[in-house]
Design a protein around this motif. Structure first.
Motif, mmCIF file in Angstrom:
data_model
loop_
_atom_site.group_PDB
_atom_site.id
_atom_site.type_symbol
_atom_site.label_atom_id
_atom_site.label_comp_id
_atom_site.label_asym_id
_atom_site.label_seq_id
_atom_site.Cartn_x
_atom_site.Cartn_y
_atom_site.Cartn_z
ATOM 1 N N SER A 8 0.546 -1.576 -0.212
ATOM 2 C CA SER A 8 0.069 0.024 -0.177
ATOM 3 C C SER A 8 1.363 1.233 0.114
ATOM 4 C CB SER A 8 -1.101 0.272 1.143
ATOM 5 O OG SER A 8 -0.264 -0.479 2.475
ATOM 6 N N LYS A 19 2.995 4.814 0.847
ATOM 7 C CA LYS A 19 3.307 4.992 2.218
ATOM 8 C C LYS A 19 3.078 6.283 2.472
ATOM 9 C CE LYS A 19 4.804 0.099 3.987
ATOM 10 N NZ LYS A 19 4.992 -0.010 3.414
ATOM 11 N N CYS A 20 3.520 7.085 1.563
ATOM 12 C CA CYS A 20 3.593 8.685 1.162
ATOM 13 C C CYS A 20 3.395 9.147 -0.068
ATOM 14 C CB CYS A 20 5.456 8.287 1.833
ATOM 15 S SG CYS A 20 6.508 10.025 1.187
ATOM 16 N N ILE A 76 -0.223 7.860 6.524
ATOM 17 C CA ILE A 76 -0.011 8.517 5.300
ATOM 18 C C ILE A 76 1.154 9.680 4.966
ATOM 19 C CG2 ILE A 76 0.280 9.104 2.299
ATOM 20 C CD1 ILE A 76 -1.689 6.253 2.648
ATOM 21 N N ILE A 129 11.393 3.275 3.218
ATOM 22 C CA ILE A 129 10.272 2.679 2.099
ATOM 23 C C ILE A 129 10.935 2.019 1.218
ATOM 24 C CG2 ILE A 129 8.653 3.663 4.022
ATOM 25 C CD1 ILE A 129 8.004 5.506 1.806
ATOM 26 N N SER A 164 6.151 2.459 -2.848
ATOM 27 C CA SER A 164 5.055 2.732 -2.229
ATOM 28 C C SER A 164 4.850 3.781 -1.827
ATOM 29 C CB SER A 164 5.578 2.109 -0.832
ATOM 30 O OG SER A 164 6.117 2.497 -0.141
ATOM 31 N N THR A 180 -6.227 0.371 2.095
ATOM 32 C CA THR A 180 -5.264 -0.103 3.227
ATOM 33 C C THR A 180 -6.125 -1.152 3.766
ATOM 34 O OG1 THR A 180 -4.262 0.563 5.200
ATOM 35 C CG2 THR A 180 -6.611 1.672 4.788
ATOM 36 N N ASP A 219 -0.114 4.605 13.485
ATOM 37 C CA ASP A 219 -0.925 5.984 12.003
ATOM 38 C C ASP A 219 -0.762 6.712 11.873
ATOM 39 O OD1 ASP A 219 -0.553 3.479 10.224
ATOM 40 O OD2 ASP A 219 -2.330 3.419 9.685
ATOM 41 N N ARG A 243 2.473 9.462 12.656
ATOM 42 C CA ARG A 243 3.382 8.700 12.632
ATOM 43 C C ARG A 243 4.510 10.033 12.080
ATOM 44 N NH1 ARG A 243 3.282 4.589 8.091
ATOM 45 N NH2 ARG A 243 2.607 3.165 9.535
ATOM 46 N N GLN A 268 -0.833 -5.915 11.033
ATOM 47 C CA GLN A 268 -0.442 -4.109 10.471
ATOM 48 C C GLN A 268 1.085 -4.360 9.753
ATOM 49 O OE1 GLN A 268 0.476 -0.481 11.823
ATOM 50 N NE2 GLN A 268 -0.169 0.193 10.371
ATOM 51 N N ARG A 309 2.320 -5.644 6.122
ATOM 52 C CA ARG A 309 3.271 -4.512 5.852
ATOM 53 C C ARG A 309 5.053 -4.269 5.543
ATOM 54 N NH1 ARG A 309 0.403 1.435 7.536
ATOM 55 N NH2 ARG A 309 -1.144 1.317 6.910
ATOM 56 N N SER A 337 10.105 -2.593 12.428
ATOM 57 C CA SER A 337 9.658 -1.752 11.604
ATOM 58 C C SER A 337 11.849 -1.091 11.128
ATOM 59 C CB SER A 337 9.572 -0.343 12.455
ATOM 60 O OG SER A 337 9.482 0.710 11.967
#
Lengths: 80, 594
Positions: free
Chosen positions: B230, B232-233, B281, B334, B338, B383, B390, B393, B439, B443, B508
């Protein structure tokens, strides 16, 4: 629209739908004669014909078709 | 997910492509289709669209109208197939006849039907851990009392609306049920165009063939999101993208924003972006500008909806865009695939597509009033889960920038790590953390040894099965901020063989080089020692993205025992031989601590 014009245009729709640029059809052509003409592509064909000729068939119209000749006559009738 | 625009979704073209589709490549996905419509026209579209997203899909088509039978029969083809995703597609046509048949209990129709759908999910859940993708119903346009039908509350339309709401409400309580909102798709093109009664009569088709690609694409989007693919940015250009005009030329008073943005076009666009940021995001800026000039707009312009704190990485300079995008990617850790890049200039968009082909660069219409519409049509932000983490972030990445500044003050890494006063909390999976765990499992790509994508239901099963699993998480905070839950480890217990197996180890990427992985490995070996396991086994399964952990086990002194033909490596550590690693992390004890 003359039957010959319809035949010509219909041939190009058939070639596109069955993905075969050399495909020839006649009034006597039926599903058995064309590779890949099954119940699934039949629906694709009907929708493509309606779109190409800017017309719309009824459910009964579609169910009554037995060969390409029927289809040509139907197009002639509906786009008259 | 589509990269540029929707022109790729032409039914005739896709059918042709499907015919020419070669053998699949890329990760495999087993998808089952249960429907009360015919699915024969849909499957070729799914094959092509999955393939163009790099997924090798295998599809099981259940018989026509066998949703209940297949899901309730433990010996059905569905379960023999072993799907990872089960798509349930249901049509308004069948629902309608159910509704008209049940004259007496119109008002309870929606509740009863929603209950029946939920029963299907529960039946599946007993026998499968697959993600379930449930369709909504396309709202009917037929009405028997005209506008007045809205007042009576027992019309077909009312019942279907209520049913859709109930399905979504139930789905929110089932962790691995996702919604395929086909009514949204139908509403977009107009329900009168979408539904096709003749094709229903002729072929039990779900909708007009023309719109079937949208349905297929929606299923692909949801499936990819459930696999962790998905966006992310979002990377933003500034001039003429989030405000009108050019700040360097027009100045703070001259750009079209606030008072000058009479129709609120840029305010609406920024509000949409802010909403994206609120749901996790990351927003970044990449602009050809002087940094101070560009930042001043965020700091001082009263018409700005987005503020400096909403932007995780702010890059304004005169370097080339590709280099700047690479910097953004590196800071955020990332993948380009994404990231979405938004720029009003067709020239810049094409340039970026050429220089960085993986990045998603949607076509934007010339009129900024249509930006939000264009982005919504592409469904870029699908998503599969949402966690409270989230929302914070952007703040997390800002904390990261502070840490980087701090790290320059210390002579040694150890000194620096010590100064951070990092605290960790290790605990077995628990209900409250399962959402976040699933999640992360979906991810994490880079620091992930085996990339096994367990669903939330599977995680719950492992949480409960104390004889076979020891699944745990580590949450971390330091004096600059809270990282939250960032490490997931799943251990398989094989006491009879004296073996402890590391099934999953992922982190992560925002906590690299902080000693968390060392802490986790110490924990694993502690666990092995206390449980009298003679050895710990590990596995590294290579993917396109996880090369950074190729030597992970080697670094901890594991011995390589085998390499599989697919390139996976197997590792072994005798429990007695492990030398605990030094970490600068203090442990916090609390509820559920290990």
């Amino acid at each position: 629209m003359l039957h010959t014009e319809i035949h010509q245009k219909l041939t190009s729709v058939f070639r596109d739908v069955f993905d075969n640029p050399a495909l020839e059809i006649s009034e006597a052509t039926t599903a058995k004669d064309v590779e890949g003409w099954d119940s699934i592509t039949h629906v694709n064909l009907i929708v493509a014909v309606e779109e190409a000729f800017g017309t719309s068939f009824t459910t009964k119209d579609v169910k009554g078709l037995t060969n390409v000749g029927d289809l040509i006559r139907l197009i002639a009738k509906r786009s008259a | 997910m589509l990269k540029h625009d929707r022109s790729e979704l032409d039914y005739g073209q896709l059918v042709k492509k499907a015919r020419r589709l070669g053998p699949g490549s890329g990760p495999k996905l087993k998808l089952a289709l249960l429907a009360d419509v015919s699915t024969q026209h849909l499957t070729p579209l799914l094959r092509v669209l999955f393939a163009s997203n790099g997924v090798d899909v295998e599809i099981y088509e259940a018989g026509f109208d066998t949703v209940e039978v297949e899901s309730l029969d433990p010996n059905s083809g569905l379960y023999a197939f072993g799907p990872q995703v089960i798509v349930i597609l249901q049509s308004i046509m069948k629902l309608k006849s159910n509704f008209y048949q049940g004259q007496e209990d119109r008002r309870s129709f929606a509740q009863a039907k929603a209950g029946a759908i939920e029963a299907v999910w529960s039946a599946i859940r007993v026998r499968s851990t697959a993600v379930i993708v449930q369709s909504t119903f396309v709202l009917p346009y037929e009405r028997t009392s005209g506008n007045f039908g809205r007042v009576t509350g027992d019309s077909l339309l009312d019942s279907v609306e209520e049913l859709n709401r109930e399905i979504c409400r139930h789905a929110s309580q089932h962790p691995s049920v996702l919604i395929n909102d086909v009514d949204y798709l139908a509403a977009w093109v107009g329900r009168g165009h979408f539904l096709d009664e003749k094709l229903w009569c002729l072929a039990k088709s779900f909708c007009a063939l023309k719109y079937l690609p949208q349905v297929a694409q929606n299923i692909v989007d949801i499936s990819l999101a459930s696999l962790g693919r998905s966006v992310k940015c979002v990377v933003l250009d500034l001039d003429n993208t989030i405000w009108g005009g050019i700040i360097g030329d027009d100045g703070l008073e001259g750009i079209v924003l606030g008072e000058l943005d009479e129709d609120g076009v840029f305010r609406s666009f920024q509000s949409f972006l802010k909403e994206l940021s609120a749901r996790g995001i990351i927003l970044a800026v990449c602009s050809k500008n002087d940094e101070a000039v560009a930042r001043e707009v965020f700091q001082k312009h009263p018409g700005m909806v987005l503020r400096e704190e909403d932007i995780a990485v702010f890059i304004a300079n005169w370097d080339d865009k590709a280099a700047n995008l690479r910097r953004i990617r590196d800071t955020l850790n990332i993948g380009f695939d994404s990231m979405v890049f938004l720029d009003d200039s067709p020239f810049e968009r094409n340039l970026v597509r050429q220089l960085v082909p993986e990045i998603i660069v949607p076509e934007l219409p010339e009129d900024p009033a249509l930006y939000v519409r264009a982005l919504s049509e592409l469904n870029l932000f699908e998503t599969a889960s949402q966690s409270s983490l989230d929302a914070g972030r952007a703040a997390l990445y800002k904390d990261q920038q502070k840490r980087e500044v701090e790290s320059k003050k210390f002579a040694t890494l150890d000194q620096y790590l010590e100064s951070l006063q990092t605290t960790a909390h290790c605990q077995r999976f628990e209900s409250a953390t399962l959402g976040r765990v699933a999640q992360l499992i979906q991810r994490s790509n880079q620091f992930n040894l085996t990339t096994r994508r367990y669903s939330e239901a599977e995680c719950k099963m492992m949480m409960e099965d104390r004889d076979r699993y020891f699944p745990f998480t580590i949450s971390v905070h330091d004096r600059f901020g809270d990282f939250g839950l960032i490490n997931v480890v799943i251990l398989r217990l094989k006491p009879n063989e004296g073996v402890l197996e590391i099934d999953t180890f992922l982190m992560s990427c925002r906590v690299l080089q902080r000693g968390v992985e060392q802490l986790a490995m110490n924990k694993i070996l502690d666990f092995a020692r206390t449980g009298a396991y003679q050895c710990v086994l590990g596995q590294f399964i290579p993917t396109a993205k996880n090369m950074m952990v190729k030597s992970f086990f080697e670094q901890f002194g594991f011995r390589q025992t085998a390499t599989s033909p697919e390139g996976a490596t197997h590792w072994r550590m005798e429990t007695a031989d492990y030398v605990p690693r030094k970490v600068f992390i203090s442990e916090q004890c609390g509820d559920g601590a290990m």
